[in-house]
Design a protein around this motif. Structure first.
Motif, mmCIF file in Angstrom:
data_model
loop_
_atom_site.group_PDB
_atom_site.id
_atom_site.type_symbol
_atom_site.label_atom_id
_atom_site.label_comp_id
_atom_site.label_asym_id
_atom_site.label_seq_id
_atom_site.Cartn_x
_atom_site.Cartn_y
_atom_site.Cartn_z
ATOM 1 N N GLU A 29 0.632 -1.164 0.107
ATOM 2 C CA GLU A 29 0.250 0.069 0.407
ATOM 3 C C GLU A 29 1.073 1.509 0.122
ATOM 4 O OE1 GLU A 29 -2.676 0.392 3.241
ATOM 5 O OE2 GLU A 29 -0.701 -0.009 4.802
ATOM 6 N N GLY A 30 1.715 1.342 0.375
ATOM 7 C CA GLY A 30 2.517 2.439 0.347
ATOM 8 C C GLY A 30 3.480 2.660 -0.921
ATOM 9 N N TYR A 31 3.963 2.164 -1.356
ATOM 10 C CA TYR A 31 4.112 1.972 -2.738
ATOM 11 C C TYR A 31 3.559 2.372 -3.991
ATOM 12 C CZ TYR A 31 6.759 0.590 -6.598
ATOM 13 O OH TYR A 31 7.506 0.670 -7.730
ATOM 14 N N ILE A 32 2.067 1.950 -3.933
ATOM 15 C CA ILE A 32 1.470 2.128 -4.417
ATOM 16 C C ILE A 32 0.818 3.657 -4.048
ATOM 17 C CG2 ILE A 32 -0.766 1.786 -4.992
ATOM 18 C CD1 ILE A 32 -0.923 -0.753 -4.482
ATOM 19 N N ALA A 33 1.094 4.255 -3.075
ATOM 20 C CA ALA A 33 0.430 5.350 -2.372
ATOM 21 C C ALA A 33 1.515 6.376 -3.329
ATOM 22 C CB ALA A 33 0.375 5.864 -0.626
ATOM 23 N N SER A 34 2.948 5.902 -3.217
ATOM 24 C CA SER A 34 3.624 6.791 -3.418
ATOM 25 C C SER A 34 3.754 7.051 -5.402
ATOM 26 C CB SER A 34 5.394 6.180 -2.906
ATOM 27 O OG SER A 34 5.390 4.960 -3.996
ATOM 28 N N LEU A 35 3.719 5.553 -5.735
ATOM 29 C CA LEU A 35 3.108 5.613 -7.292
ATOM 30 C C LEU A 35 2.163 6.610 -8.079
ATOM 31 C CD1 LEU A 35 4.098 2.172 -7.678
ATOM 32 C CD2 LEU A 35 5.519 4.306 -8.851
ATOM 33 N N SER A 36 1.305 7.025 -6.332
ATOM 34 C CA SER A 36 0.010 7.389 -7.394
ATOM 35 C C SER A 36 0.267 9.138 -6.419
ATOM 36 C CB SER A 36 -1.126 6.857 -6.887
ATOM 37 O OG SER A 36 -1.720 5.757 -5.462
ATOM 38 N N GLU A 81 -4.125 -1.022 -7.831
ATOM 39 C CA GLU A 81 -4.254 -2.025 -6.330
ATOM 40 C C GLU A 81 -5.204 -2.990 -7.775
ATOM 41 O OE1 GLU A 81 -6.624 -0.140 -3.745
ATOM 42 O OE2 GLU A 81 -5.396 -0.035 -2.591
ATOM 43 N N THR A 82 -6.322 -2.889 -8.619
ATOM 44 C CA THR A 82 -6.681 -3.846 -9.247
ATOM 45 C C THR A 82 -5.812 -3.921 -9.931
ATOM 46 O OG1 THR A 82 -8.913 -2.207 -9.619
ATOM 47 C CG2 THR A 82 -8.478 -4.392 -11.656
ATOM 48 N N LYS A 83 -4.665 -3.411 -11.002
ATOM 49 C CA LYS A 83 -4.075 -4.400 -11.319
ATOM 50 C C LYS A 83 -2.778 -5.279 -10.429
ATOM 51 C CE LYS A 83 -1.666 -4.650 -15.573
ATOM 52 N NZ LYS A 83 -2.328 -5.173 -17.072
#
Length: 93
Positions: free
Chosen positions: A38-45, A69-71
């Motif tokens: 979740e942290g990595y996804i948040a930083s990417l977005s 997240e879906t991907k």
């Protein structure tokens, strides 16, 4: 430079049994994988926004976060782990 406990916890790998269970469709395991990233996804977005006064604001683009997240879920479910055979290294026996 030595990492503290928090930094070491963040860099830990997911256990194989969780990855395997997630690839088999276990909802709790999928949620564990999502929580791990979740942290990595948040930083990417994260996107830079400017208000009417020109001030800079960093905001998480929720649409992009959900798409990532879906991907990830799609790739988890498509993943087929290869069984590990002990005792064999390359072509040696």
């Amino acid at each position: 430079m030595r990492k503290n406990d928090t930094q070491m916890k963040k860099s830990e790998l997911l256990p194989f049994h969780i990855i395997k269970a997630a690839s088999e469709g276990d909802v709790e395991a999928i949620n564990t994988v999502l929580k791990h990233y979740e942290g990595y996804i948040a930083s990417l977005s994260t996107r830079i926004m400017f208000d009417e006064f020109g001030q800079v604001h960093y905001c998480v683009d929720e649409t992009l976060r959900r798409r990532l997240e879906t991907k990830l879920i799609t790739k988890i479910l498509a993943f087929k782990p290869v069984p590990y055979e002990t005792g064999k290294v390359g072509n040696r026996q």
